[in-house]
Design an enzyme around this catalytic site. Structure first.
Site, PDB file in Angstrom:
ATOM      1  N   TYR A 150     105.888  68.743  22.227  1.00 40.77           N
ATOM      2  CA  TYR A 150     105.792  68.270  21.060  1.00 40.77           C
ATOM      3  C   TYR A 150     105.829  69.389  19.977  1.00 40.77           C
ATOM      4  CZ  TYR A 150     103.425  65.580  17.303  1.00 40.77           C
ATOM      5  OH  TYR A 150     102.928  65.161  16.116  1.00 40.77           O
ATOM      6  N   ASP A 245     106.546  77.787  19.710  1.00 44.54           N
ATOM      7  CA  ASP A 245     105.745  76.826  18.972  1.00 44.54           C
ATOM      8  C   ASP A 245     104.268  77.171  19.569  1.00 44.54           C
ATOM      9  OD1 ASP A 245     104.064  75.268  17.791  1.00 44.54           O
ATOM     10  OD2 ASP A 245     105.639  73.306  18.380  1.00 44.54           O
ATOM     11  N   LYS A 273      96.275  74.726  13.921  1.00 44.56           N
ATOM     12  CA  LYS A 273      94.953  74.769  14.575  1.00 44.56           C
ATOM     13  C   LYS A 273      93.954  75.647  14.537  1.00 44.56           C
ATOM     14  CE  LYS A 273      97.067  71.054  17.343  1.00 44.56           C
ATOM     15  NZ  LYS A 273      98.234  70.768  18.084  1.00 44.56           N
TER      16      LYS A 273
END
Ligand SMILES: *Cc1c(COP(=O)(O)O)cnc(C)c1O
Length: 450
Positions: A150, A245, A273
């Site tokens: 994702y 990522d 995050k």
């Protein structure tokens, strides 16, 4: 057991009913809706340390951790203090400020592959911008991604492999055009041969390969030895940009992220995050020549009204500095993770359950399938009904896990041995109950049916 969480009179239930009238699915991000496990999501009223408290006043050991950012635990004093001090100075200027420089210095100092970096407001923005930079740099259109990874909700990334021999992606979401899907090629994670094939079939048209170096978004899946190194070689050999990522893994798996842990240097890295300490944030950065293409220096446009927001910078910097200030920070997380893994595996072995706990550092997933999960095909074999039962039994025992088989759980520095031992104990009971019935007793699925 009786299940007060699903009764009609809980505060969470009442809020969920109100929310569903006005917010799609009652939530502002899909997995929160509990559709993967059934039942009513907990509405969280407050959080402190390793615990969250719901609107009904129940307290849980929390392994969601806001899906990764809360590596210090909730409400760490250093972070709260930094936010409070910054609020008084101003929350957003729309002009450059000192904290943005300090953040750029903090990130580039920790990740040697980052020559330069640009702040954005989410991981989604970061990966969209990284893809644009890669395409701008190479003049090529195609992006290779891995099934089950994702990278946020940008159009190009909402694609997974079609069945059989299909290599062209099919959209996973309505509203993604065929044209976009055609520019996204997919391969199986850990399958270097598959990527090699894509490069030979689409020679000269692949702009970038993007990968979660340790996957968190199909449950935790580690790279096999040589996989990341192989991607590095393929990208170098074919003039494509390698994008790691690290929105989830950055500053979670090591001070320098997964790229430090595995010793592979990407061309571009996306972050998010943890670097916002719980506030909305993202960043992308990497090789100086690539980042020189970004506006206003270069022709690749990317902008943001709230980018480099001072509250997010203050919270993120406080988090990164606090990590450095705590001795053996990552060793501590590793020790907690190993304690959880050992304890849960003892229950699995004793009961003979066809389950396996996958863990890298402080990220872990209990897969309800006996074999090692190395890619999406393996993850998809999991018995999600048993997982749902397990999940609700854990919740009933005061342990809040990610409400989906295909997500990572996160251990924070605020978790204690006592928290881990309580979790292991609860898991022993919950596993027995999940596998007890020959016919699985499904949890209340009334919401999922709507
Ligand atoms: C969470 C995540 C994203 C998306 O970040 P948002 O801030 O939710 O947009 C992208 N990539 C990975 C690996 C993630 O875990």
């Amino acid at each position: 057991m009786s299940d007060p969480l699903h009764s009609g009179d809980s505060a969470s239930r009442r809020l969920f009913d109100r929310a569903r009238r006005l917010i799609p699915g009652g939530v502002n991000s899909p997995v929160r809706a509990f559709r993967g496990v059934g039942g009513t999501p907990l509405f969280i009223a407050s959080a402190q340390g390793a615990r969250v408290e719901d609107e009904d006043g129940r307290s849980y050991i929390d392994y969601i951790g806001s899906w990764g950012p809360m590596i210090l635990g909730h409400g760490h004093l250093a972070v709260v203090d930094a936010i409070q001090r910054q609020i008084i100075r101003g929350v957003s200027f729309g002009a450059p400020s000192r904290l943005e420089v300090e953040m750029a210095e903090a990130l580039t100092a920790r990740m040697p592959s980052l020559d330069r970096v640009r702040m954005v407001n989410s991981g989604t923005e970061a990966t969209m911008a990284a893809a644009r930079v890669a395409r701008g740099a190479t003049g090529r259109a195609k992006i290779v991604k891995f099934e089950g990874c994702y990278h946020g909700h940008g159009d190009s990334f909402l694609i997974k492999a079609g069945s059989g021999a299909a290599t062209f992606g099919v959209p996973d979401s309505a509203g993604v055009t065929e044209g976009t899907a055609r520019d996204t090629l997919t391969a199986a994670f850990n399958d270097l041969d598959g990527v090699t094939r894509l490069f030979s079939e689409h020679d000269g048209t692949i702009a970038a390969v993007i990968v979660e170096p340790v996957v968190g978004n199909m449950g935790v899946v580690a790279p096999r030895p040589g996989f990341l190194e192989g991607l590095r070689e393929l990208c170098t050999g074919h003039g494509a940009v390698l994008v790691f990522d690290e929105v989830m893994t950055g500053f979670r798996l090591a001070r320098g992220g997964a790229q430090e842990r595995y010793g592979v240097r990407p061309d571009l890295t996306t972050l998010g995050k943890i670097i916002g300490g719980g506030l909305p944030v993202g960043a992308y950065g990497g090789r100086a020549d690539l980042m020189a293409l970004v506006a206003p220096e270069g022709p690749v446009y990317q902008a943001g009204t709230l980018s480099g927001n001072s509250l997010a910078m203050a919270a993120g910097l406080a988090t990164l500095r606090q990590i450095d200030a705590m001795p053996e920070f990552y060793e501590g997380l590793e020790r907690l993770g190993a304690r959880l893994e050992t304890g849960v595996h003892a229950h699995i072995e004793r009961g003979g359950y066809p389950c396996r706990l996958a863990r890298v550092g402080s990220m872990w997933t209990l897969f309800f399938t006996p074999g090692e999960v190395v890619n999406w095909t393996g993850a998809a074999r999991c018995d999600t009904k048993r997982f749902s039962r397990f999940f609700h039994e854990m919740l009933g025992r005061g342990v809040s896990l990610a409400p989906s088989q295909f997500e990572a759980n996160f251990i924070s520095a605020a978790h204690t041995d006592t928290d881990i031992d309580a979790t292991v104990h609860a898991a022993g009971e919950a596993l027995a109950l999940a596998w007890a019935a020959s016919g699985v007793v499904a949890p209340a699925l009334s919401n999922a049916a709507e």
